[in-house]
Design a protein around this motif. Structure first.
Motif, PDB file in Angstrom:
ATOM      1  N   ASN A  12      80.319  57.671 -48.220  1.00 45.18           N
ATOM      2  CA  ASN A  12      80.139  57.755 -46.734  1.00 45.18           C
ATOM      3  C   ASN A  12      81.228  57.841 -45.939  1.00 45.18           C
ATOM      4  O   ASN A  12      81.308  57.078 -44.862  1.00 45.18           O
ATOM      5  N   GLY A  13      81.707  58.683 -46.241  1.00 45.57           N
ATOM      6  CA  GLY A  13      83.328  58.626 -45.475  1.00 45.57           C
ATOM      7  C   GLY A  13      83.783  59.710 -44.329  1.00 45.57           C
ATOM      8  O   GLY A  13      84.915  59.907 -43.852  1.00 45.57           O
ATOM      9  N   GLU A  14      82.503  59.955 -43.191  1.00 47.45           N
ATOM     10  CA  GLU A  14      82.670  60.861 -42.460  1.00 47.45           C
ATOM     11  C   GLU A  14      83.601  59.849 -41.297  1.00 47.45           C
ATOM     12  O   GLU A  14      84.426  61.133 -40.641  1.00 47.45           O
ATOM     13  N   ASN A  15      83.503  59.254 -40.925  1.00 49.19           N
ATOM     14  CA  ASN A  15      84.845  58.307 -40.285  1.00 49.19           C
ATOM     15  C   ASN A  15      86.150  58.249 -40.470  1.00 49.19           C
ATOM     16  O   ASN A  15      86.730  58.841 -40.576  1.00 49.19           O
ATOM     17  N   ARG A  16      86.097  58.271 -41.740  1.00 54.64           N
ATOM     18  CA  ARG A  16      87.780  58.120 -42.723  1.00 54.64           C
ATOM     19  C   ARG A  16      88.179  59.278 -43.398  1.00 54.64           C
ATOM     20  O   ARG A  16      89.711  59.481 -43.114  1.00 54.64           O
ATOM     21  N   LEU A  17      87.344  60.237 -44.012  1.00 57.46           N
ATOM     22  CA  LEU A  17      87.840  61.300 -44.107  1.00 57.46           C
ATOM     23  C   LEU A  17      88.982  62.066 -43.287  1.00 57.46           C
ATOM     24  O   LEU A  17      89.660  62.902 -43.710  1.00 57.46           O
ATOM     25  N   PRO A  18      88.767  62.108 -42.384  1.00 58.68           N
ATOM     26  CA  PRO A  18      90.066  62.928 -40.764  1.00 58.68           C
ATOM     27  C   PRO A  18      90.815  62.611 -40.977  1.00 58.68           C
ATOM     28  O   PRO A  18      92.186  63.182 -40.798  1.00 58.68           O
ATOM     29  N   ASP A  19      91.306  61.191 -41.347  1.00 59.85           N
ATOM     30  CA  ASP A  19      92.549  60.877 -41.023  1.00 59.85           C
ATOM     31  C   ASP A  19      93.090  61.223 -42.563  1.00 59.85           C
ATOM     32  O   ASP A  19      94.268  61.232 -41.788  1.00 59.85           O
ATOM     33  N   VAL A  20      92.481  60.914 -43.497  1.00 54.40           N
ATOM     34  CA  VAL A  20      93.340  61.413 -45.117  1.00 54.40           C
ATOM     35  C   VAL A  20      93.543  62.352 -44.755  1.00 54.40           C
ATOM     36  O   VAL A  20      94.343  62.919 -45.097  1.00 54.40           O
ATOM     37  N   LEU A  21      93.093  63.969 -44.422  1.00 56.74           N
ATOM     38  CA  LEU A  21      92.699  65.256 -44.706  1.00 56.74           C
ATOM     39  C   LEU A  21      93.881  65.236 -43.303  1.00 56.74           C
ATOM     40  O   LEU A  21      94.497  66.478 -43.310  1.00 56.74           O
ATOM     41  N   GLU A  22      94.355  65.065 -42.021  1.00 57.26           N
ATOM     42  CA  GLU A  22      95.084  64.842 -41.261  1.00 57.26           C
ATOM     43  C   GLU A  22      96.137  64.676 -41.736  1.00 57.26           C
ATOM     44  O   GLU A  22      97.103  65.257 -41.795  1.00 57.26           O
ATOM     45  N   LYS A  23      96.242  63.708 -42.418  1.00 58.49           N
ATOM     46  CA  LYS A  23      97.750  63.962 -43.718  1.00 58.49           C
ATOM     47  C   LYS A  23      98.015  64.846 -44.025  1.00 58.49           C
ATOM     48  O   LYS A  23      98.764  65.000 -44.364  1.00 58.49           O
ATOM     49  N   LEU A  24      96.828  64.751 -44.959  1.00 53.80           N
ATOM     50  CA  LEU A  24      96.943  66.365 -46.165  1.00 53.80           C
ATOM     51  C   LEU A  24      97.503  67.609 -45.193  1.00 53.80           C
ATOM     52  O   LEU A  24      98.764  68.382 -45.992  1.00 53.80           O
ATOM     53  N   HIS A  25      96.881  67.828 -44.284  1.00 56.61           N
ATOM     54  CA  HIS A  25      97.593  69.213 -43.765  1.00 56.61           C
ATOM     55  C   HIS A  25      99.426  68.433 -42.874  1.00 56.61           C
ATOM     56  O   HIS A  25      99.865  69.625 -42.719  1.00 56.61           O
ATOM     57  N   SER A  26      99.991  67.127 -42.925  1.00 57.48           N
ATOM     58  CA  SER A  26     100.999  67.113 -42.437  1.00 57.48           C
ATOM     59  C   SER A  26     102.214  67.177 -43.994  1.00 57.48           C
ATOM     60  O   SER A  26     103.412  66.540 -43.676  1.00 57.48           O
ATOM     61  N   GLN A  27     101.718  67.411 -44.931  1.00 60.25           N
ATOM     62  CA  GLN A  27     102.427  67.642 -46.175  1.00 60.25           C
ATOM     63  C   GLN A  27     104.012  67.984 -46.268  1.00 60.25           C
ATOM     64  O   GLN A  27     103.206  69.693 -45.491  1.00 60.25           O
ATOM     65  N   VAL A  40      85.597  64.820 -53.220  1.00 60.67           N
ATOM     66  CA  VAL A  40      84.027  64.427 -53.922  1.00 60.67           C
ATOM     67  C   VAL A  40      82.668  63.414 -53.793  1.00 60.67           C
ATOM     68  O   VAL A  40      83.304  62.917 -52.701  1.00 60.67           O
ATOM     69  N   ASP A  41      82.211  64.158 -52.773  1.00 62.34           N
ATOM     70  CA  ASP A  41      81.335  63.784 -52.052  1.00 62.34           C
ATOM     71  C   ASP A  41      79.902  62.612 -53.314  1.00 62.34           C
ATOM     72  O   ASP A  41      79.126  63.058 -53.925  1.00 62.34           O
ATOM     73  N   ASN A  42      80.013  61.392 -53.461  1.00 64.40           N
ATOM     74  CA  ASN A  42      79.564  60.638 -54.802  1.00 64.40           C
ATOM     75  C   ASN A  42      78.391  60.063 -53.332  1.00 64.40           C
ATOM     76  O   ASN A  42      78.266  58.728 -53.681  1.00 64.40           O
ATOM     77  N   ASN A  43      77.123  60.900 -53.357  1.00 67.13           N
ATOM     78  CA  ASN A  43      75.957  60.790 -52.840  1.00 67.13           C
ATOM     79  C   ASN A  43      76.000  59.943 -51.279  1.00 67.13           C
ATOM     80  O   ASN A  43      75.400  59.074 -51.179  1.00 67.13           O
ATOM     81  N   SER A  44      76.657  60.618 -50.908  1.00 67.86           N
ATOM     82  CA  SER A  44      76.843  59.917 -49.022  1.00 67.86           C
ATOM     83  C   SER A  44      75.321  59.833 -48.416  1.00 67.86           C
ATOM     84  O   SER A  44      74.609  61.045 -48.684  1.00 67.86           O
ATOM     85  N   LYS A  45      75.164  59.142 -47.707  1.00 67.48           N
ATOM     86  CA  LYS A  45      73.695  59.585 -46.708  1.00 67.48           C
ATOM     87  C   LYS A  45      73.813  59.629 -45.403  1.00 67.48           C
ATOM     88  O   LYS A  45      73.002  59.608 -44.325  1.00 67.48           O
ATOM     89  N   ASP A  46      75.356  60.275 -44.437  1.00 64.70           N
ATOM     90  CA  ASP A  46      75.924  60.893 -44.273  1.00 64.70           C
ATOM     91  C   ASP A  46      76.038  62.255 -43.510  1.00 64.70           C
ATOM     92  O   ASP A  46      75.959  62.586 -44.707  1.00 64.70           O
ATOM     93  N   ASN A  47      76.851  62.004 -42.506  1.00 63.82           N
ATOM     94  CA  ASN A  47      77.523  63.569 -42.486  1.00 63.82           C
ATOM     95  C   ASN A  47      78.597  63.626 -43.035  1.00 63.82           C
ATOM     96  O   ASN A  47      79.665  64.325 -42.614  1.00 63.82           O
ATOM     97  N   THR A  48      78.894  63.296 -44.119  1.00 66.33           N
ATOM     98  CA  THR A  48      80.448  63.952 -44.665  1.00 66.33           C
ATOM     99  C   THR A  48      80.538  64.774 -45.115  1.00 66.33           C
ATOM    100  O   THR A  48      81.172  65.963 -45.315  1.00 66.33           O
ATOM    101  N   ALA A  49      79.769  65.973 -45.721  1.00 64.72           N
ATOM    102  CA  ALA A  49      79.467  67.429 -46.017  1.00 64.72           C
ATOM    103  C   ALA A  49      79.653  67.813 -44.595  1.00 64.72           C
ATOM    104  O   ALA A  49      81.001  69.336 -44.829  1.00 64.72           O
ATOM    105  N   LYS A  50      78.703  67.804 -44.066  1.00 72.29           N
ATOM    106  CA  LYS A  50      79.110  68.410 -42.958  1.00 72.29           C
ATOM    107  C   LYS A  50      81.185  67.895 -41.869  1.00 72.29           C
ATOM    108  O   LYS A  50      81.829  69.184 -41.547  1.00 72.29           O
ATOM    109  N   VAL A  51      81.819  67.184 -42.249  1.00 77.96           N
ATOM    110  CA  VAL A  51      83.009  66.832 -41.842  1.00 77.96           C
ATOM    111  C   VAL A  51      83.901  67.931 -42.641  1.00 77.96           C
ATOM    112  O   VAL A  51      84.633  68.811 -42.058  1.00 77.96           O
ATOM    113  N   VAL A  52      82.987  68.184 -44.135  1.00 79.22           N
ATOM    114  CA  VAL A  52      84.269  68.488 -44.791  1.00 79.22           C
ATOM    115  C   VAL A  52      84.405  70.367 -44.615  1.00 79.22           C
ATOM    116  O   VAL A  52      85.144  70.794 -44.606  1.00 79.22           O
TER     117      VAL A  52
END
Length: 313
Positions: A12-27, A40-52
């Motif tokens: 359920n990381g749809e709200n947290r993942l973007p911050d992590v990915l932005e940090k990785l984009h700036s490596q 790895v989506d551990n069976n999320s119930k939110d829009n995690t897949a859509k964000v990715v």
């Protein structure tokens, strides 16, 4: 040829993942090697897949972003999925609340090349608090995967008259894939609160070195809810009840009955000392109450996991 994999395990990381990915984009400093990102989506119930999917579509970076679903709940199973699909010999695990510094990937990759016998290594983790930590939080900070240091060192080795027996936190840990495949069993015994220690103990028992690399720095986002008194008690209860199994990992079966009484006597001594020191404030001091729960659960831990399971492990 992929040289390094960043694996983000999320639920359920749809709200947290973007911050992590932005940090990785700036490596920075990654021009001399190839790397990839696995989510790895551990069976999320939110829009995690859509964000990715949106990041996969819009990303113009040279490294690929791959998505996998792991239906079996638990960080250990999400990590196993990442190991299975990683195309590199090194896997850096980030949680969806870990924000790596700009040089994190490069520093992680360089360290493994410098120390070929290292099976796992972690770095500095700073707290990014969404609420005010309770008074005395510094006493329990390491349980929240916070660690600092200026020099590298090997755990369970003597360094400047200090023996480092604690393993690094699982957040931001880098695992050599060879060490994982040779050391980690199919299913963990311990719950998520202690499976990092179980994993690293197994790698260390397999003859691999475990290190601290101060050049790998990141922030760990800690929500205000983690400072709730009831949460702290549950958290430390789970940690304490696993302590017996973790301790016994380094002993043979015949040695266990010999060392358990000594551990229990020392645990009882610590429990009584803590109670005498904090008995007047236990109702109001969240940290002291959490520590009390940890000590009590540790004392009871020999009875929390069946001997049959322990020997079978």
């Amino acid at each position: 040829m992929i040289d390094f994999t960043v694996a983000i395990c999320t639920y359920n990381g749809e709200n947290r993942l973007p911050d992590v990915l932005e940090k990785l984009h700036s490596q920075i400093g990654t021009e001399t090697f190839n790397w990839e990102i696995i989510i790895v989506d551990n069976n999320s119930k939110d829009n995690t897949a859509k964000v990715v999917e949106e990041y996969q579509y819009n990303s113009s970076k040279a490294y690929p972003i791959k998505y996998y679903m792991e239906p079996e709940q638990g960080l250990a199973f999400a990590r196993r999925c990442a190991v299975k699909h990683a195309n590199s010999p090194l896997i850096g695990f980030l949680d969806d609340d870990n924000l790596p510094n700009q040089n994190w990937v490069a520093a992680a990759y360089r360290f493994a090349r410098k120390y070929p016998k290292v099976g796992a290594y972690g770095g500095q983790i700073h707290g990014k608090f969404e609420g005010e930590p309770p008074v005395g939080f510094e006493r329990i900070a390491r349980y929240f995967a916070l660690i600092q240091g200026e020099e590298s060192y090997c755990y369970n080795y003597k360094y400047k008259n200090t023996i480092y027996k604690m393993f690094p936190p699982g957040a931001g840990i880098v695992i050599r894939k060879e060490a994982w495949l040779a050391s980690i069993p199919e299913r963990p015994l311990l719950p998520q609160t202690s499976e990092d220690i179980e994993m690293l103990s197994q790698i260390w028992e397999g003859g691999w070195e475990i290190w601290f690399n101060p050049e790998m720095e990141m922030d760990h986002v800690i929500p205000k809810s983690r400072f709730d008194g009831d949460y702290l008690k549950r958290f430390f209860r789970d940690n304490g009840l696993c302590r017996y199994y973790i301790r016994m990992l380094k002993y043979k079966r015949w040695q266990m009955p010999l060392v358990i009484p000594g551990y229990m006597a020392n645990d009882l001594r610590k429990l009584m000392c803590h109670w005498l020191k904090y008995r007047k404030v236990l109702k109001d001091d969240k940290v002291a109450a959490g520590e009390m729960e940890l000590l009590l659960s540790t004392l009871l831990s020999p009875f929390s996991i069946s001997r049959q399971k322990l020997i079978g492990k």
